[in-house]
Design an enzyme around this catalytic site. Structure first.
Site, PDB file in Angstrom:
ATOM      1  N   ASP A  41       0.839  -1.202   0.000  1.00 27.62           N
ATOM      2  CA  ASP A  41       0.000   0.000   0.000  1.00 27.62           C
ATOM      3  C   ASP A  41       0.878   1.257   0.000  1.00 27.62           C
ATOM      4  O   ASP A  41       0.368   2.381  -0.053  1.00 27.62           O
ATOM      5  CB  ASP A  41      -1.017  -0.008   1.150  1.00 27.62           C
ATOM      6  CG  ASP A  41      -0.372  -0.007   2.515  1.00 27.62           C
ATOM      7  OD1 ASP A  41       0.871  -0.102   2.604  1.00 27.62           O
ATOM      8  OD2 ASP A  41      -1.111   0.082   3.522  1.00 27.62           O
ATOM      9  N   SER A  42       2.212   1.055  -0.017  1.00 23.75           N
ATOM     10  CA  SER A  42       3.141   2.168  -0.284  1.00 23.75           C
ATOM     11  C   SER A  42       2.864   2.736  -1.671  1.00 23.75           C
ATOM     12  O   SER A  42       3.338   3.829  -2.009  1.00 23.75           O
ATOM     13  CB  SER A  42       4.592   1.688  -0.192  1.00 23.75           C
ATOM     14  OG  SER A  42       4.777   0.489  -0.916  1.00 23.75           O
ATOM     15  N   ASP A  80      -1.024  -6.108  -0.065  1.00 24.02           N
ATOM     16  CA  ASP A  80      -1.301  -5.442   1.202  1.00 24.02           C
ATOM     17  C   ASP A  80      -2.799  -5.203   1.304  1.00 24.02           C
ATOM     18  O   ASP A  80      -3.406  -4.654   0.373  1.00 24.02           O
ATOM     19  CB  ASP A  80      -0.616  -4.062   1.212  1.00 24.02           C
ATOM     20  CG  ASP A  80       0.525  -3.989   2.198  1.00 24.02           C
ATOM     21  OD1 ASP A  80       0.553  -4.783   3.153  1.00 24.02           O
ATOM     22  OD2 ASP A  80       1.387  -3.112   2.001  1.00 24.02           O
ATOM     23  N   LYS A 110      -1.136  -9.340   3.161  1.00 20.49           N
ATOM     24  CA  LYS A 110      -0.364  -8.864   4.322  1.00 20.49           C
ATOM     25  C   LYS A 110      -1.238  -7.914   5.130  1.00 20.49           C
ATOM     26  O   LYS A 110      -1.929  -7.063   4.554  1.00 20.49           O
ATOM     27  CB  LYS A 110       0.913  -8.161   3.865  1.00 20.49           C
ATOM     28  CG  LYS A 110       1.698  -7.562   5.040  1.00 20.49           C
ATOM     29  CD  LYS A 110       3.121  -7.190   4.662  1.00 20.49           C
ATOM     30  CE  LYS A 110       3.243  -5.870   3.947  1.00 20.49           C
ATOM     31  NZ  LYS A 110       2.798  -4.698   4.717  1.00 20.49           N
ATOM     32  N   GLU A 112      -1.186  -5.262   8.598  1.00 25.02           N
ATOM     33  CA  GLU A 112      -0.381  -4.589   9.623  1.00 25.02           C
ATOM     34  C   GLU A 112      -1.003  -4.842  10.997  1.00 25.02           C
ATOM     35  O   GLU A 112      -2.225  -4.965  11.130  1.00 25.02           O
ATOM     36  CB  GLU A 112      -0.322  -3.080   9.334  1.00 25.02           C
ATOM     37  CG  GLU A 112       0.526  -2.775   8.124  1.00 25.02           C
ATOM     38  CD  GLU A 112       0.692  -1.277   7.877  1.00 25.02           C
ATOM     39  OE1 GLU A 112       0.371  -0.454   8.772  1.00 25.02           O
ATOM     40  OE2 GLU A 112       1.133  -0.932   6.770  1.00 25.02           O
ATOM     41  N   GLU A 179       9.318  -4.019  10.513  1.00 22.74           N
ATOM     42  CA  GLU A 179       9.695  -2.719   9.945  1.00 22.74           C
ATOM     43  C   GLU A 179      10.265  -1.809  11.029  1.00 22.74           C
ATOM     44  O   GLU A 179       9.623  -1.586  12.066  1.00 22.74           O
ATOM     45  CB  GLU A 179       8.471  -2.052   9.263  1.00 22.74           C
ATOM     46  CG  GLU A 179       8.824  -0.692   8.655  1.00 22.74           C
ATOM     47  CD  GLU A 179       7.821  -0.137   7.677  1.00 22.74           C
ATOM     48  OE1 GLU A 179       6.865  -0.843   7.291  1.00 22.74           O
ATOM     49  OE2 GLU A 179       7.996   1.039   7.281  1.00 22.74           O
TER      50      GLU A 179
END
Ligand code: KIV
Length: 274
Positions: A41-42, A80, A110, A112, A179
């Site tokens: 999602d970057s 993501d 993925k 978070e 991270e």
């Protein structure tokens, strides 16, 4: 690459992971033999020019995930989950995760870390969808965790990161992204769990490494975090090519005869005769 292949790599050799968001880039990354391609999602920051990863949703992520899987022959493609697809809407999380598999052809998703992470992770894994965890600096909840900085520098936070990793492993995650975590904490986590850790700003002891491709190619220059190594500096290369094109068009040097199509004189004559 299958999920099991990735898990088996732990302790044998380091796992390689890069982000990609489009067909041509994903094709190159796959050709280079990278193990995992993350449709991160970057995307929000490095491709769409948004100031937060929370500003992309399912529509954008699915659109880019489909472009990536179209190009990939070998790598495992992980998408993501966007913030609103599981943190704002935990009830919708399984349905949204399923779309990355059935519509975009990804091999997993993925998530978070957030307050209901374990519950949501369990539901998605129970639906048969592989999940990669993500702990440490979690950009989707950066306001809640005190900003974009290294996490786990004090014993208490470090302990809670170790617990998060262990809980995610228990729920059935196949790997965990660490991270911005001190290298020795990443080492401890990597020793305490059996599934691979993949670091970004988490030092050499992780079982694998991931970078955002636009950062490592020097394509995103607004902000470069300390943990990024630039393997190429493409921004000035592209600038020079674009300037050369502009100048050659203005100076009537482009297109040259080899870039143009021709018509035989006799055909041309016929037009003039009519
Ligand atoms: O979105 C992303 O690119 C990521 C990586 C930084 C791991 O989550």
């Amino acid at each position: 690459m299958k999920i099991d292949d990735i898990i088996k790599l732990k302790g044998r050799r380091k796992i390689t992971m890069l982000t990609a968001y489009d067909y041509p880039t994903a094709g190159i990354v796959d050709k280079a033999g990278i193990d995992i391609i993350l449709v991160g999602d970057s995307l929000a920051n490095v491709v769409l020019g948004l100031d937060s990863t929370t500003k992309v949703g399912m529509t954008e992520m699915l659109h880019h995930a489909k472009a990536v899987t179209r190009a990939v022959k070998n790598a495992l493609v992980i998408a993501d989950m966007p913030y609103d697809s599981y943190q704002l809407n935990p009830e919708e999380s399984v349905k949204n995760a399923q779309r990355f598999i059935s519509e975009a052809g990804c091999g997993g998703v993925k998530l978070e870390w957030f307050d209901r992470c374990l519950e949501v992770t369990e539901k998605i894994i129970s639906a048969g969808i592989p999940v990669m965890g993500h702990i440490g600096l979690t950009p989707q909840t950066v306001d809640k965790i005190g900003g974009f900085k290294c996490r786990g520098k004090d014993a208490q936070t470090a302990k809670s990161l170790i617990e998060q990793a262990q809980e995610l492993e228990k729920k059935g995650c196949f790997a965990i992204v660490l991270e911005c975590v001190p290298d020795k904490i990443a080492q401890l986590i990597s020793k305490k769990i059996k599934i691979p850790t993949i670091g970004i700003g988490a030092g050499i002891y992780c079982n694998g490494q991931v970078l955002v491709i636009n950062d490592m190619l020097g394509l995103f220059t607004n902000h470069t975090p300390k943990f990024v190594k630039k393997y190429a500096d493409l921004s000035p290369v592209i600038l020079k090519a674009v300037e050369d094109f502009k100048n050659e068009v203005i100076e009537e040097k482009f297109p040259a005869p080899e870039h143009s199509f021709t018509i035989k004189d006799e055909e041309l004559k016929k037009i003039n005769e009519n």
